[in-house]
Design an enzyme around this catalytic site. Sequence first.
Site, mmCIF file in Angstrom:
data_model
loop_
_atom_site.group_PDB
_atom_site.id
_atom_site.type_symbol
_atom_site.label_atom_id
_atom_site.label_comp_id
_atom_site.label_asym_id
_atom_site.label_seq_id
_atom_site.Cartn_x
_atom_site.Cartn_y
_atom_site.Cartn_z
ATOM 1 N N THR A 15 0.815 -1.223 0.000
ATOM 2 C CA THR A 15 0.000 0.000 0.000
ATOM 3 C C THR A 15 0.842 1.264 0.000
ATOM 4 O O THR A 15 0.500 2.253 -0.637
ATOM 5 C CB THR A 15 -0.908 0.014 1.256
ATOM 6 O OG1 THR A 15 -1.762 -1.117 1.190
ATOM 7 C CG2 THR A 15 -1.747 1.273 1.332
ATOM 8 N N ASP A 59 1.527 -6.441 -4.588
ATOM 9 C CA ASP A 59 0.722 -6.479 -3.374
ATOM 10 C C ASP A 59 1.251 -7.697 -2.615
ATOM 11 O O ASP A 59 1.508 -8.747 -3.202
ATOM 12 C CB ASP A 59 -0.741 -6.700 -3.763
ATOM 13 C CG ASP A 59 -1.680 -6.650 -2.564
ATOM 14 O OD1 ASP A 59 -2.588 -5.799 -2.571
ATOM 15 O OD2 ASP A 59 -1.531 -7.479 -1.646
ATOM 16 N N ASP A 92 0.036 -7.018 4.589
ATOM 17 C CA ASP A 92 -0.746 -8.264 4.712
ATOM 18 C C ASP A 92 0.106 -9.485 5.052
ATOM 19 O O ASP A 92 -0.269 -10.289 5.901
ATOM 20 C CB ASP A 92 -1.522 -8.531 3.411
ATOM 21 C CG ASP A 92 -2.673 -7.553 3.222
ATOM 22 O OD1 ASP A 92 -3.000 -6.823 4.178
ATOM 23 O OD2 ASP A 92 -3.247 -7.511 2.116
#
Length: 342
Positions: A15, A59, A92
């Site tokens: 992010t 990501d 994550d």
Amino acid sequence: MTKNTKILLIYTGGTIGMVKDYESGTLKPLNFGKLLKNIPELYQLDCEIESVSFKKPIDSSNMSPEHWVEIVSLIEQHYQSHDGFVVLHGSDTMSYTAAAMSFLLENLSKPVIFTGSQLPIGDLRTDAKENLITSIQIAALREKGEPVIQEVGLYFEYKLYRANRTTKINAEHFEAFASLNYPPLVESGVHLKVNYEYLLRNGRTKKLHAHKQLDNNVVILKLFPGLNKIVFQSILNIPGLKALVLETYGAGNAPTEAWLISALREAIEKGLHVVNVTQCSGGSVIMGQYETSEQLQELHVINGKDITTEAAITKLMYLLGSQVSPKLLKTIFETSLRGEMQ
Ligand code: ASP
């Protein structure tokens, strides 16, 4: 910290460097050059910063052991020329990557600090700048010519934790990580408060050994009331499976039903390594404390003590990848290698 202190920034994605795609409305990784333009503050820091980026930033949901080896290789390549490393990574799976890194980088004596953010660096309310700037400052901390941090850390929202003790606990709050079984190594307030008594100190006597072999014939299974025999047996019998992290209840407890115990016995006899970790966020497995863990102990299930699931699965991949003898794996697993367990 002096301008002579050289820090390497490794950008993997996450992010922190994402922008909103106006067509789809989703967040996608941005290229690194554009990311750095958003942080002119970096040039005011009293250390020299160089950067490298994954060719295609990702990501962190797409992180894999191949990417871990890429990070290890970058650190190995720049180890002599740099005093510290800051890895920008999506939150994550950051705890997995950072835990893996702690095992793969044996005899580490320089700081490797993982950080990221909950909001992109271009967002007005971003947490990225503080996380990044303080991570660099921590990576550059030196005393008597030695780096203060000589291990893999994870910095988020004013705290540096031992990376292999962390878990992502919140997808909304800026305080996204916790380390429930080990205190923070550094706390950032008006001053940086280093908790010296909790640091790992390796010194420079041993040479860095960058491991690059991981074996991912492993699985995590979380116990839940209602887990049935067919499902459980099928998991234990996955072709090629070498190790299972069993997330048990409380202090390491599991149902005492005969089918479950005999399925485990059979799998262990066939050579499956089973590690008992608690599905609680904090606390430790204490096999034998309750009747419901006695049989696991009798089966010589590996005691994961207070290790996190993230550290347990990556430690297994590392040990299996290192071709540790199956007879020794239990003893080595139950030993703290990088401060990941009691
Ligand atoms: N999905 C993002 C990632 O892990 C979330 C983040 O960076 O915080 O890459």
